[in-house]
Motif scaffolding. Sequence first.
Motif, PDB file in Angstrom:
ATOM      1  N   LEU A  46       0.822  -1.212   0.000  1.00 27.08           N
ATOM      2  CA  LEU A  46       0.000   0.000   0.000  1.00 27.08           C
ATOM      3  C   LEU A  46       0.858   1.265   0.000  1.00 27.08           C
ATOM      4  CD1 LEU A  46      -2.883  -1.023   2.420  1.00 27.08           C
ATOM      5  CD2 LEU A  46      -3.042  -0.659  -0.047  1.00 27.08           C
ATOM      6  N   LYS A  47       1.969   1.239   0.730  1.00 26.29           N
ATOM      7  CA  LYS A  47       2.872   2.385   0.726  1.00 26.29           C
ATOM      8  C   LYS A  47       3.451   2.605  -0.670  1.00 26.29           C
ATOM      9  CE  LYS A  47       4.416   2.665   5.519  1.00 26.29           C
ATOM     10  NZ  LYS A  47       5.567   2.552   6.430  1.00 26.29           N
ATOM     11  N   SER A  48       3.829   1.531  -1.310  1.00 23.23           N
ATOM     12  CA  SER A  48       4.369   1.626  -2.664  1.00 23.23           C
ATOM     13  C   SER A  48       3.318   2.186  -3.618  1.00 23.23           C
ATOM     14  CB  SER A  48       4.836   0.244  -3.130  1.00 23.23           C
ATOM     15  OG  SER A  48       5.258   0.298  -4.471  1.00 23.23           O
ATOM     16  N   GLU A  49       2.112   1.658  -3.529  1.00 25.29           N
ATOM     17  CA  GLU A  49       1.020   2.149  -4.371  1.00 25.29           C
ATOM     18  C   GLU A  49       0.737   3.618  -4.079  1.00 25.29           C
ATOM     19  OE1 GLU A  49      -3.718   1.286  -4.841  1.00 25.29           O
ATOM     20  OE2 GLU A  49      -2.424  -0.444  -4.435  1.00 25.29           O
ATOM     21  N   ASN A  50       0.746   3.985  -2.816  1.00 25.18           N
ATOM     22  CA  ASN A  50       0.522   5.371  -2.425  1.00 25.18           C
ATOM     23  C   ASN A  50       1.593   6.287  -3.010  1.00 25.18           C
ATOM     24  OD1 ASN A  50      -0.839   7.469  -0.988  1.00 25.18           O
ATOM     25  ND2 ASN A  50       0.793   7.390   0.542  1.00 25.18           N
ATOM     26  N   ASN A  51       2.847   5.853  -2.964  1.00 24.85           N
ATOM     27  CA  ASN A  51       3.941   6.650  -3.527  1.00 24.85           C
ATOM     28  C   ASN A  51       3.755   6.843  -5.030  1.00 24.85           C
ATOM     29  OD1 ASN A  51       5.195   6.999  -1.058  1.00 24.85           O
ATOM     30  ND2 ASN A  51       6.545   5.240  -1.319  1.00 24.85           N
ATOM     31  N   GLU A  52       3.340   5.789  -5.722  1.00 26.21           N
ATOM     32  CA  GLU A  52       3.092   5.886  -7.163  1.00 26.21           C
ATOM     33  C   GLU A  52       1.957   6.868  -7.444  1.00 26.21           C
ATOM     34  OE1 GLU A  52       2.422   1.994  -8.825  1.00 26.21           O
ATOM     35  OE2 GLU A  52       4.257   1.216  -7.911  1.00 26.21           O
ATOM     36  N   GLN A  53       0.891   6.780  -6.663  1.00 25.62           N
ATOM     37  CA  GLN A  53      -0.239   7.683  -6.849  1.00 25.62           C
ATOM     38  C   GLN A  53       0.162   9.125  -6.554  1.00 25.62           C
ATOM     39  OE1 GLN A  53      -3.256   6.951  -8.103  1.00 25.62           O
ATOM     40  NE2 GLN A  53      -2.548   4.870  -8.411  1.00 25.62           N
ATOM     41  N   GLN A  54       0.974   9.326  -5.537  1.00 26.74           N
ATOM     42  CA  GLN A  54       1.422  10.683  -5.200  1.00 26.74           C
ATOM     43  C   GLN A  54       2.271  11.250  -6.325  1.00 26.74           C
ATOM     44  OE1 GLN A  54       0.317  12.432  -2.427  1.00 26.74           O
ATOM     45  NE2 GLN A  54       1.148  14.075  -3.666  1.00 26.74           N
ATOM     46  N   LYS A  55       3.109  10.418  -6.933  1.00 23.55           N
ATOM     47  CA  LYS A  55       3.921  10.874  -8.057  1.00 23.55           C
ATOM     48  C   LYS A  55       3.021  11.290  -9.219  1.00 23.55           C
ATOM     49  CE  LYS A  55       7.695   9.503 -11.137  1.00 23.55           C
ATOM     50  NZ  LYS A  55       7.134  10.181 -12.270  1.00 23.55           N
ATOM     51  N   LYS A  56       1.997  10.504  -9.499  1.00 29.83           N
ATOM     52  CA  LYS A  56       1.067  10.849 -10.576  1.00 29.83           C
ATOM     53  C   LYS A  56       0.347  12.166 -10.270  1.00 29.83           C
ATOM     54  CE  LYS A  56       0.182   6.159 -12.201  1.00 29.83           C
ATOM     55  NZ  LYS A  56      -0.815   5.085 -12.343  1.00 29.83           N
ATOM     56  N   ILE A  57      -0.048  12.356  -9.023  1.00 27.60           N
ATOM     57  CA  ILE A  57      -0.709  13.599  -8.622  1.00 27.60           C
ATOM     58  C   ILE A  57       0.236  14.778  -8.826  1.00 27.60           C
ATOM     59  CG2 ILE A  57      -1.553  14.906  -6.617  1.00 27.60           C
ATOM     60  CD1 ILE A  57      -2.766  12.200  -5.636  1.00 27.60           C
ATOM     61  N   ASN A  58       1.479  14.618  -8.396  1.00 27.08           N
ATOM     62  CA  ASN A  58       2.460  15.695  -8.548  1.00 27.08           C
ATOM     63  C   ASN A  58       2.682  16.019 -10.016  1.00 27.08           C
ATOM     64  OD1 ASN A  58       2.732  15.780  -5.766  1.00 27.08           O
ATOM     65  ND2 ASN A  58       4.604  14.559  -5.741  1.00 27.08           N
ATOM     66  N   ASP A  59       2.762  14.991 -10.858  1.00 28.36           N
ATOM     67  CA  ASP A  59       2.932  15.205 -12.296  1.00 28.36           C
ATOM     68  C   ASP A  59       1.741  15.959 -12.873  1.00 28.36           C
ATOM     69  OD1 ASP A  59       5.355  13.863 -12.193  1.00 28.36           O
ATOM     70  OD2 ASP A  59       4.574  11.994 -13.055  1.00 28.36           O
ATOM     71  N   GLN A  60       0.535  15.586 -12.461  1.00 28.03           N
ATOM     72  CA  GLN A  60      -0.667  16.256 -12.951  1.00 28.03           C
ATOM     73  C   GLN A  60      -0.718  17.712 -12.479  1.00 28.03           C
ATOM     74  OE1 GLN A  60      -2.949  15.120 -15.165  1.00 28.03           O
ATOM     75  NE2 GLN A  60      -1.596  13.362 -15.365  1.00 28.03           N
ATOM     76  N   GLU A  61      -0.320  17.954 -11.245  1.00 35.78           N
ATOM     77  CA  GLU A  61      -0.300  19.322 -10.735  1.00 35.78           C
ATOM     78  C   GLU A  61       0.684  20.181 -11.523  1.00 35.78           C
ATOM     79  OE1 GLU A  61       0.411  18.808  -6.534  1.00 35.78           O
ATOM     80  OE2 GLU A  61      -1.724  18.584  -6.107  1.00 35.78           O
ATOM     81  N   GLU A  62       1.818  19.599 -11.884  1.00 47.27           N
ATOM     82  CA  GLU A  62       2.805  20.324 -12.685  1.00 47.27           C
ATOM     83  C   GLU A  62       2.240  20.639 -14.070  1.00 47.27           C
ATOM     84  OE1 GLU A  62       6.003  22.447 -13.709  1.00 47.27           O
ATOM     85  OE2 GLU A  62       5.598  21.672 -11.707  1.00 47.27           O
ATOM     86  N   LYS A  63       1.551  19.698 -14.656  1.00 49.63           N
ATOM     87  CA  LYS A  63       0.937  19.924 -15.972  1.00 49.63           C
ATOM     88  C   LYS A  63      -0.140  21.005 -15.893  1.00 49.63           C
ATOM     89  CE  LYS A  63       1.941  15.365 -17.806  1.00 49.63           C
ATOM     90  NZ  LYS A  63       1.436  14.069 -18.217  1.00 49.63           N
ATOM     91  N   ILE A  64      -0.895  21.011 -14.815  1.00 51.79           N
ATOM     92  CA  ILE A  64      -1.923  22.048 -14.629  1.00 51.79           C
ATOM     93  C   ILE A  64      -1.260  23.421 -14.535  1.00 51.79           C
ATOM     94  CG2 ILE A  64      -3.610  22.974 -12.983  1.00 51.79           C
ATOM     95  CD1 ILE A  64      -4.402  20.000 -12.445  1.00 51.79           C
ATOM     96  N   LYS A  65      -0.153  23.509 -13.816  1.00 52.14           N
ATOM     97  CA  LYS A  65       0.571  24.782 -13.713  1.00 52.14           C
ATOM     98  C   LYS A  65       1.033  25.240 -15.098  1.00 52.14           C
ATOM     99  CE  LYS A  65       2.459  24.305  -9.048  1.00 52.14           C
ATOM    100  NZ  LYS A  65       3.697  24.126  -8.274  1.00 52.14           N
TER     101      LYS A  65
END
Length: 85
Positions: A46-65
């Motif tokens: 779950l921690k690994s999955e959470n880290n992957e999801q957080q990376k995707k969120i960060n990437d999406q936030e950067e694209k939104i910026k």
Amino acid sequence: ANEMGYYFDGIRAPQNEKGHYSLAYSQFIMPLVKAIQEQQEIIKNLKSENNEQQKKINDQEEKIKQLDELISRVAALEKLLNVKK
């Protein structure tokens, strides 16, 4: 446990009508250790999955910026060129 066909000698039945049930606590150690090991594996996954999801969120936030910046630039260009929408 008996109804399910699972033998477990951690519970001791009374020897007579006036006896009491008892527990052999030492028999609970291995199942508890195994359960904790299984939980740790789940937590690790779950921690690994959470880290992957957080990376995707960060990437999406950067694209939104980046999109917001592009929208601002287009709006500025439209204003300079007096383009009407």
